[in-house]
Design a protein around this motif. Structure first.
Motif, short mmCIF file in Angstrom:
data_model
loop_
_atom_site.label_atom_id
_atom_site.label_comp_id
_atom_site.label_asym_id
_atom_site.label_seq_id
_atom_site.Cartn_x
_atom_site.Cartn_y
_atom_site.Cartn_z
N MET A 228 29.82 -13.18 52.52
CA MET A 228 29.86 -14.78 51.77
C MET A 228 28.72 -15.37 52.45
N SER A 229 28.37 -16.28 51.53
CA SER A 229 27.26 -16.96 51.88
C SER A 229 27.84 -18.23 53.00
N THR A 230 26.95 -18.53 53.93
CA THR A 230 27.39 -19.52 54.84
C THR A 230 26.85 -21.07 54.63
N GLN A 231 26.23 -21.05 53.47
CA GLN A 231 25.82 -22.43 53.12
C GLN A 231 25.85 -22.73 51.56
N MET A 232 25.79 -24.03 51.01
CA MET A 232 25.70 -24.27 49.73
C MET A 232 24.15 -24.87 49.78
N GLU A 233 23.61 -24.35 48.38
CA GLU A 233 22.32 -24.98 48.18
C GLU A 233 22.22 -25.58 46.90
N ILE A 234 21.73 -26.87 46.74
CA ILE A 234 21.45 -27.53 45.48
C ILE A 234 20.03 -27.83 45.18
N THR A 235 19.54 -27.49 44.31
CA THR A 235 17.90 -27.82 43.91
C THR A 235 17.99 -28.77 42.62
N TYR A 236 17.13 -29.70 42.86
CA TYR A 236 17.02 -30.84 41.87
C TYR A 236 15.62 -31.44 41.83
N THR A 237 15.06 -31.41 40.51
CA THR A 237 13.56 -32.02 40.46
C THR A 237 13.49 -33.32 39.81
N PHE A 238 12.92 -34.23 40.27
CA PHE A 238 12.70 -35.63 40.05
C PHE A 238 11.33 -35.67 39.28
N ASN A 239 11.30 -36.64 38.43
CA ASN A 239 9.97 -36.87 37.80
C ASN A 239 9.32 -38.14 38.37
N ALA A 240 9.14 -38.00 39.77
CA ALA A 240 8.45 -38.80 40.65
C ALA A 240 7.98 -38.37 41.92
N PRO A 241 7.01 -39.08 42.35
CA PRO A 241 6.26 -38.78 43.70
C PRO A 241 7.12 -38.71 44.65
N ARG A 242 6.88 -37.55 45.76
CA ARG A 242 7.56 -37.52 46.79
C ARG A 242 7.95 -38.62 47.82
N GLU A 243 6.84 -39.61 47.87
CA GLU A 243 7.03 -40.63 48.63
C GLU A 243 8.08 -41.51 48.26
N LEU A 244 7.94 -41.67 47.10
CA LEU A 244 9.16 -42.44 46.21
C LEU A 244 10.48 -41.88 46.23
N VAL A 245 10.90 -40.59 46.27
CA VAL A 245 12.04 -40.17 46.42
C VAL A 245 12.55 -40.25 47.74
N PHE A 246 11.64 -40.09 48.53
CA PHE A 246 11.92 -40.02 50.20
C PHE A 246 12.63 -41.42 50.50
N LYS A 247 11.68 -42.43 49.85
CA LYS A 247 12.22 -44.00 50.33
C LYS A 247 13.59 -44.30 49.59
N ALA A 248 13.86 -43.71 48.32
CA ALA A 248 15.15 -43.78 47.98
C ALA A 248 16.26 -43.35 48.71
N PHE A 249 15.96 -42.35 49.50
CA PHE A 249 16.85 -41.77 50.52
C PHE A 249 17.14 -42.46 51.89
N THR A 250 15.84 -43.35 52.26
CA THR A 250 15.96 -43.92 53.49
C THR A 250 15.70 -45.30 53.70
N GLU A 251 15.89 -45.83 52.37
CA GLU A 251 15.90 -47.42 52.45
C GLU A 251 17.23 -47.74 51.77
N SER A 252 18.10 -48.86 52.41
CA SER A 252 19.41 -49.04 52.00
C SER A 252 19.27 -49.90 50.62
N GLN A 253 18.25 -50.59 50.27
CA GLN A 253 18.17 -51.45 49.27
C GLN A 253 17.85 -50.45 48.02
N HIS A 254 17.37 -49.34 48.22
CA HIS A 254 17.46 -48.32 47.24
C HIS A 254 18.63 -47.64 46.91
N LEU A 255 19.19 -47.26 48.18
CA LEU A 255 20.15 -46.30 48.38
C LEU A 255 21.51 -46.87 47.45
N ARG A 256 21.94 -48.33 47.63
CA ARG A 256 22.77 -48.94 47.18
C ARG A 256 22.82 -48.74 45.58
N ASN A 257 21.79 -48.68 45.11
CA ASN A 257 21.58 -48.55 43.62
C ASN A 257 21.89 -47.18 42.96
#
Length: 162
Positions: free
Chosen positions: A1-30
């Motif tokens: 049995m696997s010891t982890q779950m893996e979820i993959t998702y592709t966004f139509n946006a550059p990496r820096e923008l996606v990363f900021k959405a995860f690390t800045e609360s003004q984005h996260l809350r949206n």
């Protein structure tokens, strides 16, 4: 049995923008959390050793749930590693409100890979020191967890179009 779950998702946006959405609360809350739920940030300190502590409340007026992330590694635009758990308002670990056998903590590793202006996010979730019962509960909930993350990531994809 696997010891982890893996979820993959592709966004139509550059990496820096996606990363900021995860690390800045003004984005996260949206976009973070279940659709239509009230989301409040209590603390947001996005750095190794920092925490993200928030509450979320169902639109139907159900009970407030508190969740806390403790960051162990952040590589700008590339990787975020954190332990997550349900908490009380003060940030202490509590049992999941939906299942007493849910693992107390999970280790989450997010990697961001950009290719031709699109970003593929891979999320790996591993229960931390689970009991046998917690392990079974975690993996029997695979579909619910996948659906939850996919729904949340759908909201981020929509938010990134703005």
């Amino acid at each position: 049995m696997s010891t982890q779950m893996e979820i993959t998702y592709t966004f139509n946006a550059p990496r820096e923008l996606v990363f900021k959405a995860f690390t800045e609360s003004q984005h996260l809350r949206n976009w973070w959390g279940p659709k239509g739920w009230d989301f409040q940030v209590a603390k947001a300190d996005f750095q190794p050793g920092g925490v993200f502590h928030y509450s979320q409340k169902p639109a139907d007026g159900g009970d407030i749930m508190w969740v806390k992330f403790e960051y162990s590694e952040i590589v700008t635009s590339e990787k975020i590693v954190y332990t997550s758990f349900f908490s009380d308002e003060e940030g202490n670990v509590v049992r999941a409100p939906f299942d007493a056998n849910w693992p107390l903590k999970t280790l989450n590793t997010l990697t961001f890979i950009e290719d031709k202006g699109k970003t593929t996010l891979t999320t790996i979730i591993v229960p931390v020191s689970p009991t046998e019962e917690e392990y079974k509960t975690f993996f029997s909930s695979r579909e619910i967890v996948q659906d939850g993350f996919s729904g949340t990531y759908d909201q981020l994809a929509e938010y990134l179009k703005i």
